[in-house]
Structure formats: C-alpha cells, structure tokens
Design an enzyme around this catalytic site. Structure first.
Site, PDB file in Angstrom:
ATOM      1  CG  ASN A  26     -14.435   8.401  -4.312  1.00 25.40           C
ATOM      2  OD1 ASN A  26     -15.422   9.101  -4.184  1.00 25.40           O
ATOM      3  ND2 ASN A  26     -13.551   8.588  -5.279  1.00 25.40           N
ATOM      4  CB  CYS A  73       1.108   1.678   4.752  1.00 25.19           C
ATOM      5  SG  CYS A  73      -0.459   0.773   4.881  1.00 25.19           S
ATOM      6  CB  CYS A 130      -0.922  -0.001   1.221  1.00 20.47           C
ATOM      7  SG  CYS A 130      -1.867   1.534   1.413  1.00 20.47           S
ATOM      8  CD  GLN A 186      -8.844  11.016  -4.951  1.00 18.63           C
ATOM      9  OE1 GLN A 186      -8.277  11.517  -5.921  1.00 18.63           O
ATOM     10  NE2 GLN A 186      -9.677   9.995  -5.060  1.00 18.63           N
ATOM     11  CG  HIS A 237      -4.216   3.610   3.944  1.00 15.23           C
ATOM     12  ND1 HIS A 237      -3.214   2.936   4.608  1.00 15.23           N
ATOM     13  CD2 HIS A 237      -4.438   4.730   4.672  1.00 15.23           C
ATOM     14  CE1 HIS A 237      -2.846   3.627   5.670  1.00 15.23           C
ATOM     15  NE2 HIS A 237      -3.590   4.719   5.744  1.00 15.23           N
ATOM     16  CG  HIS A 259      -7.301   7.486   0.280  1.00 16.78           C
ATOM     17  ND1 HIS A 259      -7.697   6.172   0.130  1.00 16.78           N
ATOM     18  CD2 HIS A 259      -7.367   8.044  -0.962  1.00 16.78           C
ATOM     19  CE1 HIS A 259      -7.971   5.933  -1.142  1.00 16.78           C
ATOM     20  NE2 HIS A 259      -7.788   7.049  -1.829  1.00 16.78           N
TER      21      HIS A 259
END
Length: 357
Positions: free
Chosen positions: A173, A73, A70, A188, A184, A186
């Site tokens: 999303n 991370c 990922c 935007q 992960h 997150h």
C-alpha cells in the site's frame, strides 16, 4: 543473497536479506516489549459465504509517526526500532499488530448457529524494501527489486508450509490516500487460513473456461491483450504490463509473466531479473501521470497453496484511486454495496496516458 534470521525481544521473527555475503546481523533487540497479541477472531458471514477478521488489538497500532520515530528505520543513535541493525537491504518481520497469527489463545464461542467462529490462524509479515525512510519502490535500483522478489519467494514458500495456511498474499500500500499508517517504503504479506473471496471468484471463472476450452483463462486473456496491443503499457522478453479491458480502477495495470507459473517461487532467474526494470518503468509512469507521487496498491495474485494451482497464473495487479490530479475515486453505493464498479476512464485511454507519461 545472504539470509539471516533473528528473534526480536517479544519472540517475533525477523529475517534480513542482504546483497553482501559479509553482512553481519548479530545486533540484539534491546527493547522491552509486551507479548504479541493473540490471534484475531474469524466470523463467517453466511449471506456472502465469506470470513471476516475481527482484530480489535489493531486499533492501537502505530499511526503516521514522524520520521524520527519510524519503527521501520534501522536502530541508530540510541533510538531502538523494529530493526535492531544500524542498516539493512531488505528486512522481513512478523507484524507487531497482525490481522492473523499463529498465537491462538483459545477457541472462540459460537455467536449464532448461522455464524461459525474460529481463531484468526495465519501470519502477517512486514517487508521493508530499503533502510532509506525517504525512498520509494519506484526509486529502487533493479538489483534491489530482485532482492525484494527473492525475499517474497522465500516467504511465500515458508508461509505456504505452515499448517492451515491456504493462500499467501504479498502486497504494497502506498500513500495516505490509500490508508497507509507508516510512510517508510514497505509492503506486507498475509498468510490466510482460507482462499480469499476474490481468488475463489477468479478460480471459478478459470475452471469454467478450462472445462469449456481446455485452456488456462489468464494465459489466454494475456495472449489476447498482447495480440491486441492497444492496452499494453510496456513489455520485455518475459513480462507484459497492460491495462485490463474491463479495468475497475481509473489507472490499473496487470504485470504478468509470459510463462504460466502459479506463484513467485516458481519464477526462474531470467524472469526475476526481467521483472524489476519493467515494473520500475510502470511505477515511474504512474508517478509521471500527474507529476506527483501516485497512491497505489500493488497486489500479487498467487495460486492457492493446496487447491486449483493448475488454474492460477501469477500476476501483479497495480492500481490507483487517483482519477485526476485533484480527484480521487471513492467506492460509493454501487461499488461498496453492490460490488459493481463504474470506471470514469476508458482502459484504452488509461493505457494511452500511461504510455505517454
């Protein structure tokens, strides 16, 4: 909150937002990276009066890697990622595969006299909510939600100050059903060089309402929903979460501050503190509807940077495409081709189910 800005190996910016004043973020990015791609191309659609971004470099972006690969991370045990530090609270960095960027290589040529073309000038950033790969936004503590909100305020202010940026759009999303490419937790942020079509439509309606009544349309709608009460899912002193009376999606909730503000930076400390507990409650209700993680989009509607700011009213639109435990809502002919939504669940029933979840 401590703010630390560094530069990644390819020149992109990364900013740590730490809840500890003693956090040290001096780890360099030791990767060898190619230069960031140039800006995308914007093509004007004269039939709809809208701009479309063509970003061919995004075809090569990372797609659902395993957890041990990922890129969001922290860098640990010799594995280097987008985050050089071995841990973090909240981190924001320029997207490696941006839809919009400030790296304009050259002016594109005209396609036809009816289709102007210009560079996709703007900026796209990734907001990492936690260093825990297996977490979710719904599982964050309220103080971390406050840190995320402060980071979004910081970035909204910074991006709005960039030349040519007309609207700043933070969003999350969640879920493969939505189309995420990284698991992960997150979000935007897009900084657009134009006011988006949805916002232009909402502003036009707000302007007509203001001319007719002298009031703010969203504030008046919010007051009406609070007074009616049957679509309210949750509320506190500063915020109300409600299902819009004309909701397009099976499960859709607006989370709005009672005080009219144009954007996240305008929220005061009390409003920022009060947001987290209410929003987390709504997210847990989403997950509790069908006893499984709910795919969703969480979209912050902020006023444009330079025009019609008095017409805006900050709010978060949260919606899911899941309409039953084993069914998703797909945008078929009426929605995709004509823009006319057909909702399978009455908004009053959706609010009832969410209150009971």
């Amino acid at each position: 909150m401590k703010r630390t800005q560094i530069e990644l190996a390819d020149g992109r910016e990364l900013i740590y937002f730490d809840e500890r004043d003693d956090a040290v973020r001096d780890q360099p990015d030791r990767r060898e990276l190619p230069p960031p791609p140039p800006a995308s191309q914007l093509r004007y659609d004269p039939l709809t009066d809208e701009w479309v971004a063509v970003a061919v470099h995004r075809q090569t972006r990372t797609f659902l890697p395993p957890a041990d690969e990922c890129p969001l991370c922290p860098s640990r045990d010799g594995r280097l990622s987008e985050i050089p530090a071995p841990d973090y609270d909240v981190a924001v960095f320029e997207n490696r595969f941006p839809s919009l960027s400030q790296r304009v290589a050259e002016e594109p040529a005209e396609i036809t006299p009816f289709t102007p073309v210009r560079p996709g000038h703007g900026r796209c950033e990734v907001v990492c909510f936690t260093d825990d790969h297996n977490a979710s936004f719904a599982g964050l503590p309220p103080h971390r939600v406050r840190t995320v909100l402060d980071a979004l305020a910081d970035r909204t202010t910074a991006l709005a100050a960039l030349p040519g940026v007309e609207q700043v759009f933070p969003f999350e999303n969640r879920g493969v059903e939505i189309g995420v490419t990284l698991h992960h937790p997150h979000g935007q942020i897009y900084a657009y060089p134009f006011v988006t079509p949805r916002t232009r439509t909402m502003l036009a309606a707000a302007r007509r309402h203001a001319d007719r009544t002298g009031g703010n349309l969203y504030a008046d709608v919010l007051a009406a929903e609070r007074a009616a009460g049957d679509r309210v899912v949750a509320a506190n002193e500063h915020w109300t979460a409600y299902v819009p009376a004309a909701a397009r999606w099976p499960f859709e909730v607006h989370v709005a501050p009672h005080r009219r503000v144009p954007d996240i930076p305008a929220l005061d400390d009390a409003e920022r503190d009060a947001f987290g507990p209410l929003y987390l409650d709504v997210l847990l209700r989403f997950d509790g509807l069908f006893d499984l993680p709910m795919p969703y989009i969480a979209a912050w509607h902020q006023a444009p940077v330079r025009v019609d700011r008095e017409l805006g009213h900050l709010h978060l639109q949260l919606f899911s495409i899941r309409r039953a435990k084993d069914k998703l809502k797909y945008l078929a002919g009426s929605e995709s081709a004509m823009g006319v939504f057909i909702n399978d669940i009455a908004p009053e029933r959706a609010a009832e189910l969410l209150r009971a979840a």
